[in-house]
Design a protein around this motif. Structure first.
Motif, PDB file in Angstrom:
ATOM      1  N   LEU A 171       0.809  -1.212   0.000  1.00  0.00           N
ATOM      2  CA  LEU A 171       0.000   0.000   0.000  1.00  0.00           C
ATOM      3  C   LEU A 171       0.847   1.270   0.000  1.00  0.00           C
ATOM      4  O   LEU A 171       0.799   2.063  -0.922  1.00  0.00           O
ATOM      5  N   ASN A 172       1.636   1.460   1.065  1.00  0.00           N
ATOM      6  CA  ASN A 172       2.428   2.688   1.165  1.00  0.00           C
ATOM      7  C   ASN A 172       3.417   2.597   2.315  1.00  0.00           C
ATOM      8  O   ASN A 172       3.372   1.673   3.119  1.00  0.00           O
ATOM      9  N   ARG A 173       4.279   3.597   2.375  1.00  0.00           N
ATOM     10  CA  ARG A 173       5.173   3.794   3.508  1.00  0.00           C
ATOM     11  C   ARG A 173       4.787   5.117   4.156  1.00  0.00           C
ATOM     12  O   ARG A 173       4.712   6.146   3.482  1.00  0.00           O
ATOM     13  N   ASP A 174       4.517   5.093   5.463  1.00  0.00           N
ATOM     14  CA  ASP A 174       4.034   6.309   6.107  1.00  0.00           C
ATOM     15  C   ASP A 174       5.189   7.114   6.710  1.00  0.00           C
ATOM     16  O   ASP A 174       6.326   6.635   6.789  1.00  0.00           O
ATOM     17  N   PRO A 175       4.914   8.346   7.157  1.00  0.00           N
ATOM     18  CA  PRO A 175       5.963   9.212   7.703  1.00  0.00           C
ATOM     19  C   PRO A 175       6.630   8.659   8.958  1.00  0.00           C
ATOM     20  O   PRO A 175       7.740   9.078   9.319  1.00  0.00           O
ATOM     21  N   ASP A 176       5.960   7.727   9.643  1.00  0.00           N
ATOM     22  CA  ASP A 176       6.518   7.144  10.863  1.00  0.00           C
ATOM     23  C   ASP A 176       7.461   5.975  10.579  1.00  0.00           C
ATOM     24  O   ASP A 176       7.965   5.338  11.509  1.00  0.00           O
ATOM     25  N   GLY A 177       7.660   5.657   9.294  1.00  0.00           N
ATOM     26  CA  GLY A 177       8.589   4.596   8.948  1.00  0.00           C
ATOM     27  C   GLY A 177       7.966   3.216   8.839  1.00  0.00           C
ATOM     28  O   GLY A 177       8.694   2.225   8.714  1.00  0.00           O
ATOM     29  N   LEU A 178       6.647   3.155   8.895  1.00  0.00           N
ATOM     30  CA  LEU A 178       5.968   1.863   8.771  1.00  0.00           C
ATOM     31  C   LEU A 178       5.542   1.627   7.325  1.00  0.00           C
ATOM     32  O   LEU A 178       5.135   2.550   6.620  1.00  0.00           O
ATOM     33  N   THR A 179       5.638   0.370   6.887  1.00  0.00           N
ATOM     34  CA  THR A 179       5.222  -0.023   5.540  1.00  0.00           C
ATOM     35  C   THR A 179       3.934  -0.820   5.658  1.00  0.00           C
ATOM     36  O   THR A 179       3.860  -1.773   6.435  1.00  0.00           O
ATOM     37  N   HIS A 180       2.923  -0.448   4.874  1.00  0.00           N
ATOM     38  CA  HIS A 180       1.591  -1.024   5.015  1.00  0.00           C
ATOM     39  C   HIS A 180       1.253  -1.963   3.851  1.00  0.00           C
ATOM     40  O   HIS A 180       1.568  -1.670   2.692  1.00  0.00           O
ATOM     41  N   PHE A 181       0.584  -3.061   4.193  1.00  0.00           N
ATOM     42  CA  PHE A 181       0.152  -4.050   3.211  1.00  0.00           C
ATOM     43  C   PHE A 181      -1.291  -4.441   3.479  1.00  0.00           C
ATOM     44  O   PHE A 181      -1.705  -4.580   4.636  1.00  0.00           O
ATOM     45  N   GLN A 198       6.391  -1.232  -5.322  1.00  0.00           N
ATOM     46  CA  GLN A 198       5.607  -0.035  -5.590  1.00  0.00           C
ATOM     47  C   GLN A 198       4.148  -0.255  -5.166  1.00  0.00           C
ATOM     48  O   GLN A 198       3.673  -1.389  -5.121  1.00  0.00           O
ATOM     49  N   PRO A 199       3.428   0.818  -4.837  1.00  0.00           N
ATOM     50  CA  PRO A 199       2.015   0.674  -4.457  1.00  0.00           C
ATOM     51  C   PRO A 199       1.227  -0.110  -5.502  1.00  0.00           C
ATOM     52  O   PRO A 199       1.330   0.148  -6.701  1.00  0.00           O
ATOM     53  N   GLY A 200       0.478  -1.089  -5.007  1.00  0.00           N
ATOM     54  CA  GLY A 200      -0.314  -1.937  -5.895  1.00  0.00           C
ATOM     55  C   GLY A 200       0.362  -3.242  -6.254  1.00  0.00           C
ATOM     56  O   GLY A 200      -0.295  -4.156  -6.781  1.00  0.00           O
ATOM     57  N   ASP A 201       1.661  -3.357  -5.982  1.00  0.00           N
ATOM     58  CA  ASP A 201       2.378  -4.592  -6.307  1.00  0.00           C
ATOM     59  C   ASP A 201       1.923  -5.730  -5.386  1.00  0.00           C
ATOM     60  O   ASP A 201       1.719  -5.519  -4.181  1.00  0.00           O
ATOM     61  N   PRO A 202       1.796  -6.958  -5.930  1.00  0.00           N
ATOM     62  CA  PRO A 202       1.453  -8.108  -5.087  1.00  0.00           C
ATOM     63  C   PRO A 202       2.673  -8.615  -4.326  1.00  0.00           C
ATOM     64  O   PRO A 202       3.806  -8.496  -4.808  1.00  0.00           O
ATOM     65  N   VAL A 203       2.442  -9.153  -3.143  1.00  0.00           N
ATOM     66  CA  VAL A 203       3.513  -9.755  -2.348  1.00  0.00           C
ATOM     67  C   VAL A 203       3.022 -11.092  -1.813  1.00  0.00           C
ATOM     68  O   VAL A 203       1.830 -11.267  -1.544  1.00  0.00           O
ATOM     69  N   ASN A 204       3.936 -12.037  -1.682  1.00  0.00           N
ATOM     70  CA  ASN A 204       3.592 -13.339  -1.131  1.00  0.00           C
ATOM     71  C   ASN A 204       3.576 -13.281   0.389  1.00  0.00           C
ATOM     72  O   ASN A 204       4.493 -12.741   1.008  1.00  0.00           O
ATOM     73  N   LEU A 205       2.537 -13.851   0.979  1.00  0.00           N
ATOM     74  CA  LEU A 205       2.400 -13.863   2.431  1.00  0.00           C
ATOM     75  C   LEU A 205       2.396 -15.298   2.944  1.00  0.00           C
ATOM     76  O   LEU A 205       1.700 -16.160   2.403  1.00  0.00           O
TER      77      LEU A 205
END
Length: 208
Positions: free
Chosen positions: A109-119, A170-177
């Protein structure tokens, strides 16, 4: 078994589509240094069996089920991939228990200003994702920093960003979980006591 400590950032060099799946060739000088036919190597968190080694490249066959359930279905020449050899019995355990069996695909999804990466994650995996619990993203062992009904976040250090595909996502890219397998075992065992239903362990009378 794998630990989610990526050894090398490799590159897909060839993709051969077949009716039953695909054959991929991947360049990875480190993981091929001692690789041989039949060895297991995790490619973006997917456990695959080496069928051929030539120079600094190895080749694997990927069945249709794996292509459908993982981001390898979108593999293309030149794409970087995270590589990890199966853990040696005397190796150091640096991440968490991983099987290389992808449970589903999420979305960056994105990387926020606090340094967290969201999925974002598939709804059916939500019950296995807990704050401070373990999760593998594209084969990288990570700790969940926060979780909500539709997404979770992790904190990625600069080393992880530079040495794995997660720094290029990049935003929108799929990732394996891959969720923590221990959570799935606990769920199955607890279900018996909650519902009173017998455990289906896959053993029939003729196998007893």
């Amino acid at each position: 078994m794998f630990t989610g400590i990526v050894e090398e950032l490799g590159e897909v060099t060839r993709v051969g589509r077949r009716p039953e799946g695909a054959r991929l060739s991947v360049r990875g000088p480190l993981v091929t240094s001692d690789a041989k036919h039949g060895d297991s190597i995790a490619v973006n968190g997917v456990c695959l069996t080496v069928v051929e080694v030539e120079g600094d490249e190895f080749t694997v066959d990927v069945v249709r089920e794996t292509l459908a359930r993982s981001s390898l279905g979108q593999a293309e020449e030149g794409r970087p991939v995270n590589l990890e050899r199966a853990m040696a019995a005397d190796g150091r355990f640096g991440g968490h228990v991983m099987q290389g069996h992808v449970d589903g695909t999420g979305t960056f999804l994105n990387r926020d200003p606090d340094g967290l990466t969201h999925f974002a994650y598939p709804p059916e995996l939500g019950r296995y994702i807990v704050e401070k619990g373990s999760i593998a993203i594209d084969g990288v062992s990570l700790t969940v920093a926060a979780v909500s009904a539709q997404e979770f976040a992790v904190a990625l250090i600069p080393t992880t960003l530079s040495l794995t595909t997660l720094g290029r996502t990049q935003p929108g890219d799929p990732v394996n979980l891959e969720v923590d397998v221990l959570a799935k075992y606990v769920e199955k065992m607890a279900t018996v006591h909650i519902s009173g239903a017998p455990v289906d362990n896959g053993v029939g009378k003729e196998d007893a």
